[in-house]
Design a protein around this motif. Structure first.
Motif: not given
Length: 1255
Positions: A762-785
């Motif tokens: 089954e085809p994937y529903p569309e995923v908004d790139v801005f929502a994906l980036i925001a989710s990555s910052y929210q869940k994994f933003g603790s990764i430091r340089a």
């Protein structure tokens, strides 16, 4: 050695006095050199105490003290490591000072005189030996002496620092000292007479980490391929581990791209209050680490060096408050970052600065500093601790920057008056107004034409040239794009625009929402730091384009192949304009950085850069990507991508543990990470969505890629857990990424590769790139340089060592079928070969390390060694390396193995020679020896064969009766002998060999392998000069063999037989054709004695040759007034046999065989005299007469073939046994490891622990 005067209050504590006089005492450390065992347990305790307390007495156990008769204070004036050394000092003091001191009446005068004398000796020594003053403290210099003495390191090996710690050898800790040098980690311990040493090369370390146990919370674990080592009880484990990381990184960089370590000599001198034990190298490495962090934090060019940093506050007009942070000052930039992360940061290039002003201090604003820039922005710093010094440093850097700007301006052909502007800026620098203002006047109207030359470069972005709009989507999307542009314009108005703008949390929020298409190129340049390099290198890109046009190499071929694979779906790359621009950028970068050249995936990234940036801007963005933001990603082995793949696996284990085991079993992480990271998701996401990821990447760096990759995995956990193989998992992830969309994009949809893949899922529903980036910052933003950099170091060791192991396996697998070595031996030999290359990189070599190591070459040619390195390996590994001819043999073999004549040999060539010498059959070994001596054009520093008279020593002394015989040696004039002229007449007897004997030789030769026989027939003949050198080599080979005398006699018989064969061949070649045919019909021709010409060899001048052939019936004496004729005539077998050395005589150590005397004589003085040894009459070098000039005459018609050489040698069983003797290769390899590691073999009585050298 004479040392600076040190005060001593208790001279007899732990020291024994051995000599004394009224002014001086010579003392020995208790326990040292205690041959009588008097000190016993006290000596062991003292030795242990010296190691634990880092006492200099460990390396200088002898000392001389000075004392005035009525004083209780002593002074150390000299010390020594050996009794002989300190005795020499003592005797010098007694002879030169003792009597002089007795003249003085005042003790203070005596002390002053002694101090002055010692200081004068030290100054004179430093002047004579060129010793320069440095920043190393006396204590650290003592540690350097200890390091070199304890571990046998050469002076080129530089010690960085040393630390007290415990080394766990089994379950027993050894308290001692860890020495960290540029290339080695060393440890030394001495406890109660038990000594322990450890030496590990940094290039052999596979893992370096801090660990903790219940008993020892702080421990450092060092792993190599073959062992693990644990160190604990550090006084400062963080500093130690950080330094170890730096040194290991330097070693890995050397393995990766052959970058060696060069000390920075521009560091400022140490202050007097600096801590002890800080070496100049340690300061250098600390400064490098700080500069590296500084450059990464502010995205500055790679050559920028941090000068210093200080705490301060920055007034922010947008928030109307002072922000606490740190100011960083370097050669070309002033930067600021807040203590609170992401609150505010600032970059001020000095090229933009117009005014630096010290404002009046107040209680509200202490020590303020105002900096103004060309774009009319003013930055106010306060709470500066040392404002005056800071302003002076900034002023100095401004002057340097201005001079560089005008120089570049002059080079670029500017018509403005340099002198006028220089005067105006110089007056601004030295301004001393009441407001302490430093003014810098700049012509703000100056414009540099970066595209003013004839290079055909594009001056606008490809997106503006090929922009397609869909009419039905025009209004709503363009309206949203317009709102984004307005938001950025408002931000520029409030926070500033350009390189000097304030970067805050609001800036990041705008980036995460997507950069407007029209501003994308400008902001990419700004956030990546590429704008700085472009501004400081005007015209650089155009020059590269011009130089690279029309040039062809491997990189350009690969570029041409991939040009039409770069975003082929985009209209900008469906015509020659876009393709040409892409070609120019990629080719220019390949010429800028040949170490990288071109790598797949660079074309995809560069094509996107060209869409939004001008051609030159795209080039500098590519520079920033390849050299700073994605280090080592695009080299030949994509090391950087592999390192980040390991980091990603580690992050996946920490953040998505429920998925980690499944992904490891499927092997998916390694596959996805390379394609995702190398192209920044551009190859796996729809184009309009992937450019948003690139926006975030240029602002935040690599952490965005890690966060996004983890977010993609986390969003597909359930489906991935149900996957049965890697193909299914890749399909799941591919379809998910293809469904990521950017609804705000004004671009028409561009077909993507993954959208063409269809299946029953089954085809994937569309995923908004801005929502994906925001989710990555929210869940994994603790990764430091900084966390990513730590993990990168750990993975870099693993990746590079894995690549080295892979290279070794590939090399061994390639050549294992071509040699007689087994796999284990080849791997050990490869490790030794590589270690020799690296050692020469450490401590110097005759050729540059870049020539000898090129990672871009095929596996077999990545490491190559020159002659000096080969000679070291030859001495360690080859069975023929003994005697005085070793260097010449090594040179001959090196020339033979160097097939392409470039002065370097690779591993295959090295192993081919070693295999033939060690594991070849008799024919192969002799063929190798033969080929070594038929090479043309010997080394110019090697002398030609001394003479045929010298050959007489080899061929006509103590030879068998069946061979040619020495009849007599007649000395006609002693006077003329002393003048150095000798004429030698050689006369060979009839060969008493039957045709049956010759058939026997032919029968032996016929039994050899036919293919080898065919190859041997292609070998050229050995002329007389080469034959002489071959004989010298063979005599030298046996100098250390237990059966030396037997081998010498056998060699004499073989050489005599070969001489007859060569003479016979010469006769046949000189006879008329009819005579030759008649001889051939009679079988084996006989040599008639009275028909053979006599060879008269004449010594005239050194290294000059002349040959005169006369008949035996009428021998003409040449220059009888200056020469002495020595005739060697025919003799009976009885006379010759009387010249042989009996078995009893060879057992007498006081006697020497004629062969050893003669072979050694060619390397002694050049005089010859007769001497009797037993019953032998031989020619030896005289030590009492004038040297004979070396002059020779070689017979150009004389020659022998390899078949004749082989057949002759087969007649002597002793030589056959010698060359067929098996060679223990692993024993030689083990010894070579020890010698390579320490420069000498280790005694078995000490407790040495040497890390195994591994490839």
């Amino acid at each position: 050695m004479i040392v600076c005067l040190d005060r001593v209050y208790f001279p007899n504590v732990l020291w024994d006095t051995e000599r004394a006089n009224p002014f001086f005492l010579l003392q020995r450390r208790k326990g040292h050199d205690d041959v009588h065992g008097i000190d016993g347990i006290i000596g062991l305790l003292v030795g242990t105490l010296d190691v634990v307390l880092d006492s200099s007495a460990r390396v200088a156990p002898y000392r001389i003290l000075y004392q005035t008769p009525d004083s209780l204070t002593y002074w150390t004036i000299a010390c020594g490591g050996t009794r002989r050394e300190v005795t020499e000092h003592w005797e010098w003091l007694e002879v030169n000072l003792l009597q002089t001191l007795s003249i003085f009446e005042n003790e203070n005068d005596i002390t002053t005189f002694v101090k002055g004398k010692i200081q004068g000796i030290i100054a004179e020594y430093n002047k004579i030996n060129g010793v320069k003053e440095d920043d190393d403290t006396d204590k650290f210099k003592e540690a350097i002496v200890k390091f070199h003495k304890l571990f046998g390191m050469p002076d080129e090996e530089k010690l960085v620092n040393y630390y007290s710690c415990s080394y766990w050898k089994g379950r027993v800790p050894r308290q001692g000292w860890m020495y960290l040098s540029i290339n080695h980690l060393c440890f030394y311990s001495f406890l109660l007479g038990k000594e322990a040493k450890l030496v590990i090369r940094w290039v052999d370390i596979t893992q370096l980490e801090k660990t903790a146990t219940l008993l020892l919370p702080d421990m450092i674990k060092v792993s190599t391929r073959s062992s693990e080592h644990f160190f604990s009880v550090f006084l400062n484990i963080s500093e130690t581990f950080k330094l170890m990381e730096q040194l290991a990184n330097i070693a890995m960089r050397q393995l990766l791209d052959n970058e060696g370590f060069e000390q920075d000599r521009t560091l400022p001198k140490l202050k007097k209050k600096s801590p002890k034990k800080v070496s100049a190298l340690k300061r250098d490495l600390d400064a490098r680490a700080k500069s590296e962090h500084y450059r990464a934090l502010f995205r500055l060019p790679k050559d920028e060096k941090l000068d210093g940093h200080t705490d301060c506050t920055l007034w922010t007009p947008f928030s109307k408050r002072h922000i606490v942070g740190q100011m960083f000052v370097s050669t070309n930039y002033i930067c600021f970052t807040s203590k609170e992360e992401n609150l505010c940061s600032l970059i001020i290039p000095l090229r933009e600065v117009t005014i630096v002003e010290k404002a009046d201090s107040s209680s509200v604003l202490p020590s303020p500093l105002s900096i103004s820039t060309k774009n009319r922005m003013t930055f106010l710093f306060a709470n500066l601790k040392d404002r005056d010094f800071l302003v002076q440093r900034i002023s100095d850097f401004l002057q340097q920057t201005t001079l560089k700007m005008y120089f570049d301006k002059d080079i670029s052909g500017s018509n403005s008056s340099i002198e006028e502007e220089a005067d105006s800026r110089a007056t601004g620098f030295v301004s001393c107004s009441p407001h302490h203002r430093l003014r810098v006047e700049v012509n703000r109207d100056r414009h540099v034409n970066l595209n003013g030359n004839s290079a055909p470069t594009a001056t606008q972005t490809l997106m503006t040239m090929y922009r397609r709009r869909s009419p039905e989507e025009f209004n709503p999307k363009l309206a949203k794009e317009f709102l984004k542009e307005q938001a950025w314009k408002v931000h520029f108005a409030e926070y500033g625009q350009g390189i000097c703008m304030y970067r805050t949390q609001k800036t990041r929020d705008l980036v995460l929402k997507g950069i407007p298409e029209r501003m994308r190129g400008e902001l990419w340049l700004l956030f990546s730091g590429a704008i700085n390099e472009m501004a400081t290198h005007p015209g650089y890109y155009e020059e590269l384009v011009e130089k690279s046009m029309g040039q062809y190499n491997l990189a350009t071929e690969e570029i041409e192949r991939d040009l039409h694979r770069s975003l082929p779906e985009h209209p900008a790359f469906q015509n020659e304009i876009g393709i040409s621009a892409l070609r120019r950028v990629l080719t220019a970068y390949a010429f800028r950085n040949p170490n990288i050249g071109y790598c797949q995936a660079m074309n995809i990234v560069t094509s996107v850069l060209l869409l939004y940036a001008k051609e030159e801007e795209a080039f500098w963005l590519l520079v920033a990507l390849c050299e700073r933001m994605l280090p080592d990603y695009y080299n030949t082995r994509v090391v950087g991508a592999l390192v980040d793949q390991g980091v990603f696996e580690e992050l996946a284990h920490d953040y998505v543990p429920q998925l980690y085991d499944c992904m490891q079993d499927l092997g998916v992480i390694s596959t996805i990470s390379l394609s995702w990271f190398l192209t920044l998701f551009l190859s796996v996401m729809p184009f309009e969505s992937a450019v948003v990821v690139v926006d975030c990447f240029f602002y935040e760096g690599i952490k965005v890629i890690f966060q996004l990759a983890l977010a993609v995995l986390e969003a597909n956990v359930d489906k991935l857990l149900n996957c049965k193989d890697d193909g299914e998992a890749m399909t799941v992830l591919g379809k998910y990424l293809d469904s990521v969309s950017n609804k705000d994009s004004t671009l028409p949809p561009i077909p993507h590769l993954h959208s063409l893949v269809t299946d029953d899922m089954e085809p994937y529903p569309e995923v908004d790139v801005f929502a994906l980036i925001a989710s990555s910052y929210q869940k994994f933003g603790s990764i430091r340089a900084d966390l990513i950099e730590q993990m990168r170091f750990k993975q870099r060791l693993k990746v590079i060592q894995t690549l080295e192991d892979t290279t070794k396996r590939n090399v061994v697998r390639t050549i294992v079928t071509d040699t007689a070595f087994n796999i284990d031996e080849l791997e050990e030999l490869y490790a030794l070969f590589k270690a020799e290359h690296l050692t020469s990189c450490y401590w110097g070599g005759t050729s540059s390390s870049t020539e000898r190591h090129d990672p871009s070459l095929p596996y077999l040619e990545q490491y190559r060694i020159d002659f000096q390195q080969f000679k070291s390996m030859f001495i360690l590994l080859f069975p023929w390396a003994c005697g005085t001819h070793t260097d010449i043999m090594a040179f001959r073999l090196f020339r033979l193995l160097d097939n392409n004549g470039d002065g370097l040999i690779n591993f295959r060539e090295f192993v081919s020679g070693l295999s033939a010498a060690c594991h070849g059959d008799l024919t192969e070994k002799l063929k190798l020896l033969y080929r070594m001596h038929i090479l043309p054009d010997l080394s110019p520093d090697q002398e030609e064969p001394d003479s045929a008279f010298e050959a007489t020593q080899y061929f006509f002394e103590d030879i068998a009766p069946e061979c040619s015989h020495v009849a007599a040696i007649e000395l006609k004039s002693k006077k003329r002998t002393e003048e150095g002229f000798v004429a030698v007449s050689l006369k060979t007897a009839k060969v008493k060999k039957t045709s049956q004997d010759n058939r026997n030789y032919l029968r032996i030769w016929a039994q050899e392998n036919q293919s080898k026989q065919k190859e041997a027939k292609e070998l050229t003949k050995l002329n007389q000069g080469q034959f002489i050198e071959l004989c010298k080599t063979m005599y030298s080979m046996f100098s250390e063999d237990p059966r030396e005398q037997e081998l010498y006699q056998a060699t004499a018989a073989v050489t005599s037989l070969l001489l007859e064969i060569g003479d016979m061949g010469k006769l046949l070649s000189l006879q008329p054709p009819e005579d030759a045919s008649s001889h051939s019909s009679k079988g084996t021709p006989s040599i008639v004695h009275d028909k053979k010409p006599i060879q008269t060899y004449q010594y005239m001048q050194p290294e000059a040759f002349s040959t005169n052939n006369t008949s035996s019936d009428n021998t003409e004496e040449i220059n009888s007034d200056q020469m002495e004729e020595v005739k060697l005539e025919d003799s009976s077998p009885r006379a010759c046999s009387s010249m042989l050395i009996s078995d009893d005589e060879t057992k007498d150590d006081s006697s020497m065989s004629s062969y050893s005397v003669l072979s050694a004589g060619s390397h002694e003085d050049d005089k010859l005299q007769c001497e009797d040894i037993g019953d032998d009459t031989i020619l030896v070098r005289s030590r009492h007469q004038a040297a004979l000039p070396v002059s020779t005459s070689l017979d150009q018609d004389w020659a022998v073939t390899f078949e004749q050489f082989l057949a002759s040698l087969l007649t002597e069983p002793a030589l056959v046994r010698y060359f067929e003797k098996p060679v223990s290769m692993m024993a030689r390899i083990t010894n070579a490891k020890n010698v390579q590691m320490m420069g000498k073999g280790f005694p078995s009585t000490s407790d040495y622990d040497i890390a195994t050298i591994s490839g």
